[in-house]
Design a protein around this motif. Structure first.
Motif, PDB file in Angstrom:
ATOM      1  N   VAL A 227       0.848  -1.195   0.000  1.00 38.77           N
ATOM      2  CA  VAL A 227       0.000   0.000   0.000  1.00 38.77           C
ATOM      3  C   VAL A 227       0.883   1.246   0.000  1.00 38.77           C
ATOM      4  N   VAL A 228       0.598   2.151  -0.916  1.00 40.73           N
ATOM      5  CA  VAL A 228       1.347   3.407  -1.037  1.00 40.73           C
ATOM      6  C   VAL A 228       0.391   4.564  -0.781  1.00 40.73           C
ATOM      7  N   LYS A 229       0.723   5.373   0.214  1.00 39.03           N
ATOM      8  CA  LYS A 229      -0.065   6.573   0.520  1.00 39.03           C
ATOM      9  C   LYS A 229       0.850   7.776   0.351  1.00 39.03           C
ATOM     10  N   VAL A 230       0.485   8.697  -0.508  1.00 41.76           N
ATOM     11  CA  VAL A 230       1.367   9.823  -0.820  1.00 41.76           C
ATOM     12  C   VAL A 230       0.709  11.151  -0.479  1.00 41.76           C
ATOM     13  N   ALA A 231       1.542  12.162  -0.334  1.00 47.87           N
ATOM     14  CA  ALA A 231       1.058  13.537  -0.283  1.00 47.87           C
ATOM     15  C   ALA A 231       0.842  14.000  -1.721  1.00 47.87           C
ATOM     16  N   LYS A 232       0.096  15.071  -1.871  1.00 47.38           N
ATOM     17  CA  LYS A 232      -0.092  15.620  -3.207  1.00 47.38           C
ATOM     18  C   LYS A 232       1.220  16.261  -3.666  1.00 47.38           C
TER      19      LYS A 232
END
Length: 275
Positions: free
Chosen positions: A208-213
């Motif tokens: 799972v990859v969660k990024v900032a904008k």
């Protein structure tokens, strides 16, 4: 400084309240009726007491007036507001209607940026939502005992390319990848729902990859993960979580890493969007 705390759901507002008071700031809380936890009033009643006003998300004029009356100079947004709430049965007041007619897009960034502009016009500066919580921002590198395998690193690389694009388009900030195939992409449903769907579709071993904008405005919609996120990863059989270092709030601090280690899940703090 007299701080205005615009509170959504989750523990984020509680942490900000405690930290702001500990550093000597008076706090007035606008607790969004549809989102803020009821326990917030109990916490605010502890000395030094913070005033709490429960106001609907759509009653923008009311909460701006309350902040003005309290002579708030700076405001901070903390806590989640589910994106679907912006399109549900919220009844906007005249101030909110006027704001919505002025903006070109109805996505979250455009709406909250317009709110920030309105606050500035009324003498209230919206500040970085992590101002009092910088120690809780994710560090760069592998944060857990186990490092990603070569296969997991390949999946992360795929995830970064896709997640950066969808985040830049303001679609979502989380993707799940397994075997170099994109399994699930976030829209309005939230991170935990994406993780659960990925587990159902692909089974154990999902990354799972969660990024900032790409141009993340740290005043609002900052990525947040916590022990509950790790529980969702464990339930889905996910093996790796990547977050953006310095731009993701780990709401439970080192408890997030400890929970991940106990579950055999790797957490990586990505230091830049080129990785």
């Amino acid at each position: 400084m007299h701080l205005g705390l615009i509170a959504g759901n989750g523990r984020f507002p509680f942490l900000v309240l405690d930290a702001a008071r500990a550093t000597g700031h008076a706090v007035t809380i606008i607790a969004l009726r549809e989102e803020a936890f009821p326990e917030l009033e109990i916490e605010a009643a502890k000395p030094p007491r913070a005033a709490v006003h429960r106001v609907s998300l759509g009653q923008l004029g009311t909460w701006v007036k309350l902040l003005e009356k309290a002579q708030v100079s700076h405001a901070l947004m903390a806590g989640q507001v589910k994106h679907t709430k912006l399109f549900s049965d919220i009844v906007p007041d005249l101030t909110a209607i006027g704001l919505l007619t002025r903006i070109k897009a109805r996505n979250t960034d455009a709406i909250i940026a317009a709110v920030a502009d309105l606050l500035r016009e009324r003498g209230i500066e919206l500040i970085d939502s992590t101002t009092f919580l910088s120690p809780l921002l994710a560090r760069a590198g592998v944060l857990t005992r186990r490092s990603p395998t070569d296969e997991e690193r390949r999946d992360l690389a795929v995830g970064y390319r896709v997640a950066d694009v969808i985040a830049g388009l303001d679609i979502g900030q989380t993707v799940a990848v397994k075997g170099a195939a994109v399994v699930a992409v976030e829209a309005m449903e939230g991170t935990d729902a994406v993780i659960a769907r990925a587990g159902q579709l692909a089974g154990p071993g999902v990354c799972v990859v969660k990024v900032a904008k790409p141009n993340q405005d740290m005043r609002f919609d900052v990525p947040v993960v916590g022990v509950a996120t790790v529980a969702a990863l464990k339930a889905a059989g996910a093996s790796v979580l990547s977050v953006d270092a310095g731009r993701t709030l780990m709401i439970d601090g080192e408890g997030v890493v400890a929970a991940a280690d106990a579950a055999g899940i790797t957490i990586v703090g990505r230091s830049g969007q080129s990785e």
